[in-house]
Design an enzyme around this catalytic site. Structure first.
Site, PDB file in Angstrom:
ATOM      1  N   GLU A   1      45.603  54.911 -23.644  1.00 25.72           N
ATOM      2  CA  GLU A   1      45.782  55.190 -25.288  1.00 25.72           C
ATOM      3  C   GLU A   1      44.752  54.741 -25.898  1.00 25.72           C
ATOM      4  OE1 GLU A   1      49.843  53.014 -25.420  1.00 25.72           O
ATOM      5  OE2 GLU A   1      50.625  54.942 -24.656  1.00 25.72           O
TER       6      GLU A   1
ATOM      7  N   ARG B   1      45.493  50.853 -34.588  1.00 29.35           N
ATOM      8  CA  ARG B   1      46.808  51.162 -35.544  1.00 29.35           C
ATOM      9  C   ARG B   1      46.202  50.334 -36.888  1.00 29.35           C
ATOM     10  NH1 ARG B   1      51.490  50.164 -31.565  1.00 29.35           N
ATOM     11  NH2 ARG B   1      51.550  51.600 -29.881  1.00 29.35           N
TER      12      ARG B   1
END
Ligand code: FAD
Length: 532
Positions: A130, A293
């Protein structure tokens, strides 16, 4: 300006007049943190596990991507630590991160022993990569249903454990605490509308985050930050509340909840495009779609502004694996809205996702109140810093739940349930409802305010306007609160006030907290935590 202290308790009560229940341990919340802690504690005594909805209703149930853990030969806790510290924007507590990454593997092995079935290939656990992880270390279940699988396994164990009593539809309203010691909880039984007092040797809050503060959120309705607000009212320290993680890609569909489109979809090669069909991420960050993010969320917000549109697109039509097999849950949810991710772009927009701050605990899950512990998303252990590394939060719930049970084993000999005769507590401060308001409508107004003024991009003028509006809504504290909606709204207003004040105070940008009037990180003046 400091936030005004809310009332100590949200309800009037007299302990001599209400039903009282005694047990060894009270656990609030039935997500990963509450379920696991209950299972670990029950050999030491009776546990009452209280949850305000049904057993499964929690953030945990919706977690998709997976759980990060350094298990493979090419990985190590040291590498996992490096990634966590880097994502946290120089703001993590390295001691807490060390506990997370070194004790994580054992806790995950135990989660497997408790029945969680992670995906395997050729008999070996499959580990995925990820964003911001140097190694593939994410364990998944059923592709993108990791949280649901963990909830299934742990709930089954908890239901079958005689020493754990499960109480659903019980809303915890306040902690009962005096002279820096917690004795238990005040609860509203939603079935009978009666207030009950629970007393225990130790009370553990595992009540989750506060995504419901924002009009766009990936979090379910139960995430109203009750535990954080009640701990604060009861004298526990809360910290780092300005750090709210906004996930870049929630499914955009008017009138539907903001269903998460996991980061892994970008990990598998999906690209972001604006409505003019232009890719844009490379002009914001060299890692493009796999940038942290907060950067992706701000880039999307910028593109939405530039194109005057409420969403951008995620193009997953060319990802490596077949979408329907790799992401069965996301696929099903998209299809339900007539979007076929194998053939069409998915409309996405950012949404509030994770509450980094919370109840301040040490690395044993202890708060500053004797016999009050906390774990999971309601805490600020220091592991996430200013920005949580993807897939570290499920792990945090396990690791610090485990630390709490170790500490309670040591402390238990010294704690005893305070006898009623000694604890003659009553509280009588709330008036009958003096101003009519609709808690559901007011919650929507609050969510809109927080999204527009205390959201992804902040500035002093907006934050001051938000603070002013929030203080006008504090009239509800003088009213007699009765329903679940009333209590949740009161908690949300308290947290909105704390978050807005912290965001205004922090005159820098760091991790998920971005101030357009102070766009740089300021390690000289602001490498410090705001604690209330
Ligand atoms: C869509 C989505 C995807 C995610 N994906 C991932 C992922 O892939 N990996 C990862 O690590 N993290 C992920 N997260 C974050 C992660 O799911 C949460 O941080 C984690 O599950 C929190 O667990 P918890 O036990 O602390 O709280 P929760 O699971 O939220 O549980 C809180 C519990 O407390 C109860 N409660 C709250 N207030 C009260 C009250 N007043 N009285 C009684 N009960 C109360 C709630 O009903 C609930 O049962 C995701 C989150 C979402 C929303």
């Amino acid at each position: 300006m400091l936030p005004q202290m809310p009332p100590r308790y949200l309800i009037n009560f007299d302990l001599s007049k209400i039903k009282k229940i005694y047990t060894d341990f009270l656990v609030v919340g039935s997500g990963i943190a509450g379920l696991y802690t209950s299972l670990k504690l029950c050999d030491k005594g009776e546990v009452i596990l209280l949850t305000k909805g049904s057993l499964k209703e929690s953030n945990t149930e919706y977690a998709q991507g997976g759980i990060a853990v350094a298990l493979g030969d090419k990985d190590s806790p040291q590498l996992h630590m490096e990634d966590t510290l880097k994502a946290g924007a120089n703001f993590c507590d390295p001691k807490a991160v060390e506990v997370l990454v070194t004790e994580g593997p054992k806790c995950v092995e135990e989660l497997i022993e408790l029945g969680t079935k992670f995906d395997k290939v050729e008999g070996k656990y499959k580990t995925a990569l990820e964003a911001a992880h140097q190694r593939p270390r994410i364990l998944r279940a059923r592709g993108d249903a990791t949280g649901a699988e963990i909830e299934r396994a742990l709930s089954e164990k908890v239901i079958n454990e005689n020493k754990i009593k499960i109480k659903e539809s019980i809303l915890i309203v306040d902690i009962i605490a005096e002279h820096n010691t917690c004795y238990g909880l005040l609860a509203l039984d939603s079935n009978t509308n009666k207030i009950i007092a629970y007393f225990a040797k130790a009370t553990i809050l595992a009540s989750g985050g506060a995504g419901q503060l924002f009009s766009n959120t990936t979090n379910p309705d139960v995430t109203t930050g009750d535990g954080i607000a009640m701990a604060y009212r009861g004298g526990a320290k809360v910290t780092d509340l300005e750090f709210i993680q906004f996930h870049p890609t929630a499914l955009y569909h008017q009138g539907s909840p903001k269903f998460l489109i996991s980061e892994s979809v970008r990990g598998e090669g999906a690209t972001l495009k604006n409505i003019k069909n232009e890719t844009f991420m490379l002009s914001y960050h060299p890692l493009a779609e796999l940038a942290p993010r907060d950067i992706v969320a701000r880039a999307i917000t910028d593109q939405m502004k530039k194109t005057k549109n409420g969403y951008v697109y995620l193009d997953a039509t060319k990802i490596k694996d077949k979408f329907s097999q790799r992401f069965p849950t996301i696929y099903k949810n998209c299809l339900a809205l007539n979007i076929d991710p194998e053939k069409e772009y998915i409309p996405v927009a950012p949404a509030a996702h994770y509450t980094m701050g919370g109840i301040k605990t040490d690395t044993w899950g202890q708060t500053n109140l004797t016999n009050l512990y906390a774990c999971g998303e309601c805490t600020s252990t220091g592991v996430h810093g200013a920005n949580r590394l993807a897939s570290n939060s499920l792990l945090e719930g396990l690791v610090f739940g485990n630390k709490i049970t170790q500490k309670i084993r040591e402390n238990i000999a010294y704690s005893s349930i305070k006898k009623l005769e000694e604890l003659k507590l009553s509280y009588n401060a709330h008036q009958e409802r003096y101003e009519e308001y609709n808690p559901i409508e007011l919650k929507k107004e609050l969510q809109k305010l927080m999204w527009n003024k205390v959201g992804i991009i902040r500035n002093s003028s907006d934050l001051k306007k938000a603070r002013q509006k929030i203080s006008e809504w504090k009239f509800i504290f003088k009213s007699k609160l009765k329903t679940t909606e009333d209590f949740e709204l009161a908690n949300l207003i308290i947290l909105a006030d704390l978050i807005t004040n912290s965001a205004l105070q922090r005159e820098e940008s760091r991790g998920a907290h971005y101030r357009e009037d102070f766009p740089d990180r300021d390690d000289i003046n602001w490498k410090k935590h705001i604690v209330y």
